[in-house]
Write a protein that holds these residues in place. Structure first.
Motif, PDB file in Angstrom:
ATOM      1  N   THR A  60      21.492  53.020 -43.385  1.00  0.00           N
ATOM      2  CA  THR A  60      20.980  54.355 -43.062  1.00  0.00           C
ATOM      3  C   THR A  60      21.550  54.863 -41.743  1.00  0.00           C
ATOM      4  O   THR A  60      21.896  56.048 -41.619  1.00  0.00           O
ATOM      5  CB  THR A  60      19.445  54.336 -43.006  1.00  0.00           C
ATOM      6  N   ALA A  61      21.630  53.986 -40.753  1.00  0.00           N
ATOM      7  CA  ALA A  61      22.179  54.397 -39.458  1.00  0.00           C
ATOM      8  C   ALA A  61      23.638  54.826 -39.572  1.00  0.00           C
ATOM      9  O   ALA A  61      24.074  55.762 -38.883  1.00  0.00           O
ATOM     10  CB  ALA A  61      22.041  53.250 -38.453  1.00  0.00           C
ATOM     11  N   SER A  62      24.395  54.167 -40.432  1.00  0.00           N
ATOM     12  CA  SER A  62      25.796  54.555 -40.609  1.00  0.00           C
ATOM     13  C   SER A  62      25.935  55.870 -41.355  1.00  0.00           C
ATOM     14  O   SER A  62      26.920  56.595 -41.173  1.00  0.00           O
ATOM     15  CB  SER A  62      26.549  53.447 -41.351  1.00  0.00           C
ATOM     16  N   LEU A  63      24.950  56.195 -42.193  1.00  0.00           N
ATOM     17  CA  LEU A  63      24.993  57.440 -42.960  1.00  0.00           C
ATOM     18  C   LEU A  63      24.432  58.633 -42.197  1.00  0.00           C
ATOM     19  O   LEU A  63      24.820  59.776 -42.457  1.00  0.00           O
ATOM     20  CB  LEU A  63      24.203  57.281 -44.262  1.00  0.00           C
ATOM     21  N   PHE A  64      23.539  58.389 -41.275  1.00  0.00           N
ATOM     22  CA  PHE A  64      22.763  59.471 -40.670  1.00  0.00           C
ATOM     23  C   PHE A  64      23.618  60.550 -40.008  1.00  0.00           C
ATOM     24  O   PHE A  64      23.303  61.743 -40.146  1.00  0.00           O
ATOM     25  CB  PHE A  64      21.761  58.895 -39.658  1.00  0.00           C
ATOM     26  N   PRO A  65      24.680  60.204 -39.272  1.00  0.00           N
ATOM     27  CA  PRO A  65      25.483  61.294 -38.675  1.00  0.00           C
ATOM     28  C   PRO A  65      26.039  62.262 -39.704  1.00  0.00           C
ATOM     29  O   PRO A  65      26.118  63.469 -39.445  1.00  0.00           O
ATOM     30  CB  PRO A  65      26.600  60.534 -37.945  1.00  0.00           C
ATOM     31  N   LEU A  66      26.415  61.769 -40.875  1.00  0.00           N
ATOM     32  CA  LEU A  66      26.945  62.653 -41.907  1.00  0.00           C
ATOM     33  C   LEU A  66      25.879  63.601 -42.443  1.00  0.00           C
ATOM     34  O   LEU A  66      26.190  64.709 -42.889  1.00  0.00           O
ATOM     35  CB  LEU A  66      27.525  61.836 -43.065  1.00  0.00           C
ATOM     36  N   LEU A  67      24.625  63.172 -42.408  1.00  0.00           N
ATOM     37  CA  LEU A  67      23.544  63.982 -42.957  1.00  0.00           C
ATOM     38  C   LEU A  67      23.249  65.210 -42.111  1.00  0.00           C
ATOM     39  O   LEU A  67      22.596  66.141 -42.580  1.00  0.00           O
ATOM     40  CB  LEU A  67      22.264  63.146 -43.093  1.00  0.00           C
ATOM     41  N   CYS A  68      23.702  65.214 -40.871  1.00  0.00           N
ATOM     42  CA  CYS A  68      23.361  66.294 -39.949  1.00  0.00           C
ATOM     43  C   CYS A  68      24.419  67.387 -39.893  1.00  0.00           C
ATOM     44  O   CYS A  68      24.235  68.379 -39.172  1.00  0.00           O
ATOM     45  CB  CYS A  68      23.130  65.725 -38.540  1.00  0.00           C
ATOM     46  N   PHE A  69      25.514  67.217 -40.619  1.00  0.00           N
ATOM     47  CA  PHE A  69      26.533  68.257 -40.636  1.00  0.00           C
ATOM     48  C   PHE A  69      26.005  69.501 -41.333  1.00  0.00           C
ATOM     49  O   PHE A  69      25.278  69.416 -42.322  1.00  0.00           O
ATOM     50  CB  PHE A  69      27.795  67.768 -41.336  1.00  0.00           C
ATOM     51  N   LYS A  70      26.429  70.651 -40.820  1.00  0.00           N
ATOM     52  CA  LYS A  70      26.017  71.902 -41.449  1.00  0.00           C
ATOM     53  C   LYS A  70      26.681  72.080 -42.792  1.00  0.00           C
ATOM     54  O   LYS A  70      26.053  72.542 -43.753  1.00  0.00           O
ATOM     55  CB  LYS A  70      26.350  73.087 -40.534  1.00  0.00           C
ATOM     56  N   ARG A  71      27.936  71.729 -42.895  1.00  0.00           N
ATOM     57  CA  ARG A  71      28.677  71.814 -44.148  1.00  0.00           C
ATOM     58  C   ARG A  71      29.390  70.485 -44.375  1.00  0.00           C
ATOM     59  O   ARG A  71      29.803  69.812 -43.424  1.00  0.00           O
ATOM     60  CB  ARG A  71      29.704  72.955 -44.125  1.00  0.00           C
ATOM     61  N   LEU A  72      29.522  70.119 -45.659  1.00  0.00           N
ATOM     62  CA  LEU A  72      30.144  68.855 -46.012  1.00  0.00           C
ATOM     63  C   LEU A  72      31.313  69.075 -46.965  1.00  0.00           C
ATOM     64  O   LEU A  72      31.510  68.336 -47.930  1.00  0.00           O
ATOM     65  CB  LEU A  72      29.105  67.914 -46.653  1.00  0.00           C
ATOM     66  N   ASP A  73      32.085  70.139 -46.695  1.00  0.00           N
ATOM     67  CA  ASP A  73      33.195  70.443 -47.586  1.00  0.00           C
ATOM     68  C   ASP A  73      34.193  69.288 -47.665  1.00  0.00           C
ATOM     69  O   ASP A  73      34.717  68.976 -48.734  1.00  0.00           O
ATOM     70  CB  ASP A  73      33.913  71.715 -47.107  1.00  0.00           C
ATOM     71  N   PHE A  74      34.458  68.659 -46.517  1.00  0.00           N
ATOM     72  CA  PHE A  74      35.416  67.561 -46.508  1.00  0.00           C
ATOM     73  C   PHE A  74      34.906  66.394 -47.334  1.00  0.00           C
ATOM     74  O   PHE A  74      35.681  65.710 -48.027  1.00  0.00           O
ATOM     75  CB  PHE A  74      35.671  67.111 -45.059  1.00  0.00           C
ATOM     76  N   LEU A  75      33.577  66.156 -47.307  1.00  0.00           N
ATOM     77  CA  LEU A  75      33.016  65.040 -48.051  1.00  0.00           C
ATOM     78  C   LEU A  75      32.975  65.348 -49.547  1.00  0.00           C
ATOM     79  O   LEU A  75      33.096  64.438 -50.376  1.00  0.00           O
ATOM     80  CB  LEU A  75      31.601  64.735 -47.552  1.00  0.00           C
ATOM     81  N   VAL A  76      32.824  66.612 -49.896  1.00  0.00           N
ATOM     82  CA  VAL A  76      32.865  66.989 -51.307  1.00  0.00           C
ATOM     83  C   VAL A  76      34.229  66.669 -51.902  1.00  0.00           C
ATOM     84  O   VAL A  76      34.338  66.173 -53.030  1.00  0.00           O
ATOM     85  CB  VAL A  76      32.529  68.487 -51.472  1.00  0.00           C
ATOM     86  N   LYS A  77      35.283  66.944 -51.137  1.00  0.00           N
ATOM     87  CA  LYS A  77      36.627  66.653 -51.624  1.00  0.00           C
ATOM     88  C   LYS A  77      36.828  65.147 -51.790  1.00  0.00           C
ATOM     89  O   LYS A  77      37.456  64.688 -52.747  1.00  0.00           O
ATOM     90  CB  LYS A  77      37.661  67.221 -50.652  1.00  0.00           C
ATOM     91  N   ILE A  78      36.295  64.377 -50.834  1.00  0.00           N
ATOM     92  CA  ILE A  78      36.420  62.924 -50.947  1.00  0.00           C
ATOM     93  C   ILE A  78      35.589  62.398 -52.116  1.00  0.00           C
ATOM     94  O   ILE A  78      36.028  61.532 -52.879  1.00  0.00           O
ATOM     95  CB  ILE A  78      35.986  62.249 -49.634  1.00  0.00           C
ATOM     96  N   ALA A  79      34.379  62.955 -52.273  1.00  0.00           N
ATOM     97  CA  ALA A  79      33.489  62.488 -53.338  1.00  0.00           C
ATOM     98  C   ALA A  79      34.042  62.797 -54.721  1.00  0.00           C
ATOM     99  O   ALA A  79      33.666  62.141 -55.704  1.00  0.00           O
ATOM    100  CB  ALA A  79      32.103  63.123 -53.175  1.00  0.00           C
ATOM    101  N   SER A  80      34.911  63.800 -54.819  1.00  0.00           N
ATOM    102  CA  SER A  80      35.486  64.115 -56.119  1.00  0.00           C
ATOM    103  C   SER A  80      36.311  62.953 -56.663  1.00  0.00           C
ATOM    104  O   SER A  80      36.497  62.835 -57.877  1.00  0.00           O
ATOM    105  CB  SER A  80      36.358  65.368 -56.014  1.00  0.00           C
ATOM    106  N   TRP A  81      36.799  62.086 -55.766  1.00  0.00           N
ATOM    107  CA  TRP A  81      37.529  60.905 -56.202  1.00  0.00           C
ATOM    108  C   TRP A  81      36.588  59.771 -56.593  1.00  0.00           C
ATOM    109  O   TRP A  81      37.030  58.735 -57.106  1.00  0.00           O
ATOM    110  CB  TRP A  81      38.461  60.420 -55.096  1.00  0.00           C
ATOM    111  N   GLY A  82      35.287  59.963 -56.355  1.00  0.00           N
ATOM    112  CA  GLY A  82      34.323  58.929 -56.707  1.00  0.00           C
ATOM    113  C   GLY A  82      34.239  58.661 -58.196  1.00  0.00           C
ATOM    114  O   GLY A  82      33.779  57.591 -58.609  1.00  0.00           O
ATOM    115  N   VAL A  83      34.694  59.621 -59.007  1.00  0.00           N
ATOM    116  CA  VAL A  83      34.674  59.399 -60.455  1.00  0.00           C
ATOM    117  C   VAL A  83      35.568  58.223 -60.832  1.00  0.00           C
ATOM    118  O   VAL A  83      35.280  57.491 -61.796  1.00  0.00           O
ATOM    119  CB  VAL A  83      35.112  60.683 -61.197  1.00  0.00           C
ATOM    120  N   LEU A  84      36.626  57.999 -60.055  1.00  0.00           N
ATOM    121  CA  LEU A  84      37.486  56.846 -60.307  1.00  0.00           C
ATOM    122  C   LEU A  84      36.721  55.547 -60.069  1.00  0.00           C
ATOM    123  O   LEU A  84      36.919  54.558 -60.789  1.00  0.00           O
ATOM    124  CB  LEU A  84      38.727  56.905 -59.413  1.00  0.00           C
ATOM    125  N   CYS A  85      35.851  55.553 -59.064  1.00  0.00           N
ATOM    126  CA  CYS A  85      35.020  54.374 -58.795  1.00  0.00           C
ATOM    127  C   CYS A  85      34.051  54.123 -59.943  1.00  0.00           C
ATOM    128  O   CYS A  85      33.846  52.970 -60.359  1.00  0.00           O
ATOM    129  CB  CYS A  85      34.250  54.562 -57.488  1.00  0.00           C
TER     130      CYS A  85
END
Length: 544
Positions: free
Chosen positions: A276-301
């Motif tokens: 949770t501590a490693s994830l928490f900084p990401l949760l506070c971003f106003k926008r997560l456009d960069f993470l959406v692009k990365i998560a789109s590759w999660g389908v391969l996982c």
């Protein structure tokens, strides 16, 4: 055509001002400083397309004389708001405009066959709340829509499905996959057919059933996301611990004395806090456009994990042979699997946003059915293959079947860690957006870092404590499926469908009775686990 907001200077009474005022959104008045003095923001942001379509500027400018009835065209106004402020105000204005339109409709028209489809001069088909940003999404083809729905469904419950199958047996599990999948697809088509022109089913509930139904839909949606976060947190923790043990073994060659108990201070009770501590900084971003692009590759996982499960199951069957006498085909403890299937097929809360980007929205029910069929085939393959390979029973986290020395299992766990690490912040952001838009309005989806951090602390505390004191992902998904199925999968869609179409006289009492019976059957399936567990207690780890 993309609509761009333009600023209109107040205080200049032109011949077309009355006509233009008909197009102005009914937003909350605000004072804005302009060249003409302090003006009211009531309708200062309108669209170029709207003005040109209604001819609001035709009375001012004459192409023949190059002026406006002898007057020179006014100078271009100085920008009043920034582009971001204009887009935000446009979203607010569109929201108020649609709400005002719905209030203007007579009670008899408010629940028509398509009650949420405003005419084009009020809003185009692609408008979205609370995620509308003033930009229309690119339309997608049917194969893309089918893949998007499948990718959304197949995820959090995949590793707990073998355990749930072992509770019901292979035969009963296959039957439940067909029944629950079919009913889930049917209720999804109800939402599509009754929610055209809207991107949030909770608003359909508001118009059809009242405020209580909207609140219930929102709470159920939040609970579903939190249940997924709980399951992800447990799976993430288990995978991180196993990966640490694998790295230690690969580096030193020494065996771990207590596999699964962690190394040193990194225990199952401390690991969730670290995650949770490693994830928490990401949760506070106003926008997560960069993470959406990365998560789109999660389908391969996800595809890799799916292939790993099938390959390992096939390898075990090839090595040990297939003894059908040891396989459990039917078991009365099928309640958990019904709820897990309901959770696994859950797509109802975001099906309207997906359909809004469809090139041919009339094909939505068909494409949804194809996605449900593809997801059902994946679930059947995973459930049947794992239970044929491991008939003695399976843990709630299928990866726990494999030792930390297994290299393919190590890579599969790494794939799961990457997938979950990119998905969890997006799920928390969904809760944040829906919660603040429901409480504060569409213009306050990000009320500031203070309130955002406070909400994140509350949400993170919930799934972290569950991961520490109740690390059972299968039972978490099962309970989540019971709540989700009762309210969002069966209860509200069926009730809204019957009420809307009865008032519009588009359904017979026989059809209404059939819909109610299907909804009641679905609710009984997801709640049956509690009755069975009360009569026949189980340990929640393996089948009998």
């Amino acid at each position: 055509m993309r609509t761009q907001p333009i600023a209109i200077q107040p205080g200049k009474n032109t011949a077309g001002s009355d006509e233009g005022s008909l197009l102005l959104s009914h937003s909350e008045p605000r004072s804005i400083k302009t060249d003409g003095g302090v003006g009211n923001s009531f309708g200062h942001i309108v669209s170029k397309d709207a003005l040109s379509d209604r001819g609001a500027l035709s009375d001012h400018y004459d192409s023949d004389d190059g002026g406006t009835n002898g007057r020179s065209p006014p100078a271009s106004p100085r920008p009043i708001l920034s582009q971001k402020e204009q887009e935000q105000l446009s979203a607010d204005a569109l929201s108020m405009k649609l709400k005002y339109y719905m209030k203007l409709k007579s009670p008899g028209d408010r629940l028509s066959a398509h009650p949420l489809n405003p005419p084009p001069h009020v809003a185009s088909f692609a408008w979205s709340l609370p995620f509308w940003t003033g930009k229309q999404d690119k339309k997608r083809s049917s194969p893309t829509i089918v893949f998007s729905i499948w990718n959304t469904m197949v995820g959090s419950a995949l590793l707990s499905l073998p355990w749930a199958f072992s509770q019901a047996g292979v035969g009963m599990g296959a039957g439940l996959a067909v029944v629950v999948g079919t009913m889930g697809w049917w209720t999804t088509t109800l939402i599509i057919n009754n929610g055209w022109g809207h991107l949030d089913f909770s608003d359909v509930c508001l118009l059809a059933l009242g405020r209580w139904a909207q609140v219930l839909a929102l709470i159920s949606s939040w609970f579903t996301i939190i249940a997924a976060l709980m399951s992800y947190e447990v799976l993430f923790t288990n995978s991180i611990i196993s990966c640490v043990e694998s790295v230690a073994y690969f580096a030193t060659g020494e065996n771990i004395t207590s596999p699964g108990d962690g190394l040193g201070f990194f225990t199952p009770q401390i690991a969730p806090i670290f995650v949770t501590a490693s994830l928490f900084p990401l949760l506070c971003f106003k926008r997560l456009d960069f993470l959406v692009k990365i998560a789109s590759w999660g389908v391969l996982c996800v595809i890799y994990i799916l292939l790993f499960i099938l390959a390992e199951s096939g390898k075990v069957i090839a090595q040990n042979g297939l003894d059908l006498g040891e396989v459990v085909w039917f078991d009365v403890r099928f309640g958990s699997l019904g709820a897990v299937f309901t959770f696994s097929f859950f797509i109802q809360c975001i099906i309207l946003p997906i359909m809004s980007t469809h090139k041919r929205p009339e094909k939505g029910p068909r494409d949804t059915g194809l996605a449900f069929f593809a997801g059902g085939v994946c679930y059947l393959c995973v459930g049947v293959a794992t239970n044929l390979a491991f008939p003695q029973g399976l843990p709630q986290d299928f990866f726990s079947t494999f030792d930390y020395t297994d290299v393919p299992a190590f890579t599969a766990r790494l794939a799961l860690v990457f997938h979950i690490y990119t998905v969890m912040p997006l799920l928390v952001m969904m809760i944040r957006t829906q919660f603040f838009s429901a409480i504060l309005g569409v213009e306050r989806v990000f009320p500031g870092y203070g309130w955002t951090i406070l909400l994140n602390i509350i949400v993170c505390s919930i799934f972290t404590l569950v991961a520490i004191f109740f690390p059972n992902p299968g039972q978490i998904v099962s309970i989540g499926g019971a709540v989700t199925g009762t309210i969002y999968t069966y209860g509200l869609p069926v009730t809204a469908h019957v009420v809307i179409n009865l008032r519009a006289k588009n359904i017979t009492w026989r059809g209404a009775t059939f819909a109610i019976c299907v909804g009641v059957l679905g609710i009984c399936i997801v709640l049956m686990q509690f009755v069975i567990d009360a009569v026949m207690p189980q340990n929640g780890t393996t089948s009998a």
